[in-house]
Enzyme design. Structure first.
Site, PDB file in Angstrom:
ATOM      1  CE1 TYR A  59      -2.968  -3.095   0.294  1.00 10.20           C
ATOM      2  CE2 TYR A  59      -3.245  -2.663   2.634  1.00 10.20           C
ATOM      3  CZ  TYR A  59      -3.508  -3.430   1.519  1.00 10.20           C
ATOM      4  OH  TYR A  59      -4.334  -4.526   1.617  1.00 10.20           O
ATOM      5  CG  HIS A 125      -0.803  -8.802  -0.117  1.00  7.66           C
ATOM      6  ND1 HIS A 125      -0.438  -7.483  -0.044  1.00  7.66           N
ATOM      7  CD2 HIS A 125      -2.138  -8.783  -0.360  1.00  7.66           C
ATOM      8  CE1 HIS A 125      -1.500  -6.708  -0.222  1.00  7.66           C
ATOM      9  NE2 HIS A 125      -2.531  -7.475  -0.433  1.00  7.66           N
ATOM     10  CB  SER A 204     -13.456  -5.275  -0.795  1.00  6.87           C
ATOM     11  OG  SER A 204     -12.245  -4.670  -1.162  1.00  6.87           O
ATOM     12  N   PRO A 205     -15.671  -5.323   2.240  1.00  8.44           N
ATOM     13  CG  PRO A 205     -16.029  -4.701   4.471  1.00  8.44           C
ATOM     14  CD  PRO A 205     -14.954  -4.774   3.415  1.00  8.44           C
ATOM     15  CG  LEU A 206     -18.826  -1.548   3.264  1.00 10.75           C
ATOM     16  CD1 LEU A 206     -18.706  -0.166   3.881  1.00 10.75           C
ATOM     17  CD2 LEU A 206     -20.131  -2.224   3.671  1.00 10.75           C
ATOM     18  NE  ARG A 208     -12.197  -4.675  -5.223  1.00 13.98           N
ATOM     19  CZ  ARG A 208     -10.998  -4.814  -4.652  1.00 13.98           C
ATOM     20  NH1 ARG A 208     -10.387  -3.749  -4.189  1.00 13.98           N
ATOM     21  NH2 ARG A 208     -10.407  -5.992  -4.557  1.00 13.98           N
ATOM     22  N   GLY A 209     -16.710   0.239  -2.049  1.00 17.53           N
ATOM     23  CA  GLY A 209     -17.345   1.539  -1.935  1.00 17.53           C
ATOM     24  C   GLY A 209     -18.709   1.630  -2.576  1.00 17.53           C
ATOM     25  CG  PHE A 211     -22.793  -2.985  -1.943  1.00 16.94           C
ATOM     26  CD1 PHE A 211     -23.231  -2.583  -3.192  1.00 16.94           C
ATOM     27  CD2 PHE A 211     -22.674  -4.347  -1.708  1.00 16.94           C
ATOM     28  CE1 PHE A 211     -23.544  -3.505  -4.195  1.00 16.94           C
ATOM     29  CE2 PHE A 211     -22.983  -5.278  -2.692  1.00 16.94           C
ATOM     30  CZ  PHE A 211     -23.417  -4.856  -3.935  1.00 16.94           C
ATOM     31  N   GLY A 213     -22.506   3.625  -1.086  1.00 18.79           N
ATOM     32  CA  GLY A 213     -23.020   4.783  -1.793  1.00 18.79           C
ATOM     33  C   GLY A 213     -21.948   5.738  -2.251  1.00 18.79           C
TER      34      GLY A 213
END
Length: 338
Positions: A59, A125, A204-206, A208-209, A211, A213
């Site tokens: 990262y 990784h 990434s539970p959402l 990748r953004g 979900f 919004g």
């Protein structure tokens, strides 16, 4: 003074039931926040009771680890630190090297950047297919024996690979993308984790953004990795945005936000799952953590399963080039690079 959040166990480690994925504070999603904003977010997460922070050598080619060092390492005893090796900077470019020599070098670099002599959870990784997984795990076993890391993790690896690695040394955690639209872990990995007492960390539970919004268009800023991901390219993006619309409806009827609904759904799947949503916004951080005070009925989660079947999303998770480094199982009829 930190708040207290509900906890879960990840192998031998006890962590807040929702952690913080730190990637997008330095890497991958653009524009990245400025250093002051990122440091405030990290400190606020710690104050809110987050005790699980996830970074990696990849990262920002080490910049994310340096960020954590500046922001929160003065409170080192208050949290569990996770980082990753194998993927990182090689000759100025992103590269993959799972050899014992490269792992040892990456670990020393991470310890220096993080200003610590110990990383609680250290992942491979990605799988380096050029050598046996046993060799890469062996390098981490030596790091455990030297006291430089506390536990070993694997990221984006299949049940078969986990079994081989676990035979060398107990694996504490497996990290894989998992959300209503990415359910590959349900093919075999979650059952493997159950069998061996391995924690599962959902990145990434959402979506990748999407979900949360945060993504309304497939037009991303330069350098944003989502621009290369099939699910965020048309015509897939419009289809997937409509899926998000269905998620919004379910969340509204349940009295929560779509992000909270996704996180609550994940927490309901297995008792050893710990989501690590990332954010650059303190209000979104607080929204995510408020999920832990919700008590949603099973009928709400059943609606998620009805709408988001295992292959509901349009398009593959990764481009074909990126998928070549992914060992996680795919569904028999899963689309690749479309």
């Amino acid at each position: 003074m930190s708040n207290r959040l509900p906890t879960r166990t990840v192998g031998p480690l006890t962590v807040s039931a929702i952690g913080l994925g730190c990637m997008n504070l330095s890497h991958a999603y653009m524009p990245a926040p400025g250093p002051a904003q990122a440091e405030r977010l990290l400190r606020h997460a710690l104050d809110m009771g987050v005790t699980f922070f996830d970074t990696a050598a990849l990262y920002g080619f080490g910049a994310n680890e340096e960020l954590l060092a500046r922001a929160i390492m003065d409170r080192r005893g208050d949290f569990v630190l996770a980082s990753k090796c194998v993927l990182g900077e090689i000759d100025g470019k992103r590269g993959l090297d799972g050899s014992p020599r490269a792992i040892a070098r990456m670990l020393e670099d991470s310890l220096r950047r993080l200003r610590t002599d110990h990383i609680d959870l250290y992942y491979l990784h990605r799988l380096d297919r050029s050598l046996p997984i046993e060799e890469s795990v062996g390098a981490l076993v030596r790091a455990v024996e030297a006291g430089k890391i506390g536990a070993i993790g694997l990221s984006e690896m299949s049940a078969a690979t986990i079994e081989r690695a676990h035979a060398v040394h107990p694996i504490a955690a497996v990290q894989t993308e998992y959300s209503p639209w990415s359910r590959n872990a349900e093919i075999a990995v979650l059952d493997c984790c159950t069998e061996h007492g391995i924690g599962f960390v959902a990145f990434s539970p959402l979506a990748r953004g999407l979900f949360a919004g945060a993504v309304n268009s497939p037009n991303f800023a330069p350098g944003d990795i989502r621009a290369s991901m099939p699910r965020f390219r048309e015509p897939n993006f419009s289809y997937n945005l409509a899926l998000f619309g269905q998620l919004q409806t379910i969340a509204r009827e349940a009295g929560c936000t779509p992000a909270q609904l996704c996180l609550a759904w994940l927490l309901s799947r297995r008792p050893f799952i710990v989501p690590i949503p990332g954010t650059t916004n303190t209000a979104h951080l607080e929204e995510n953590l408020a999920t832990l005070s919700l008590d949603l009925p099973d009928a709400v989660f059943a609606m998620i399963d009805y709408v988001f079947t295992s292959r509901a999303a349009a398009g593959a998770r990764y481009s074909r080039a990126a998928q070549a480094q992914i060992d996680t199982e795919i569904w028999l009829d899963e689309e690749l690079d479309t």
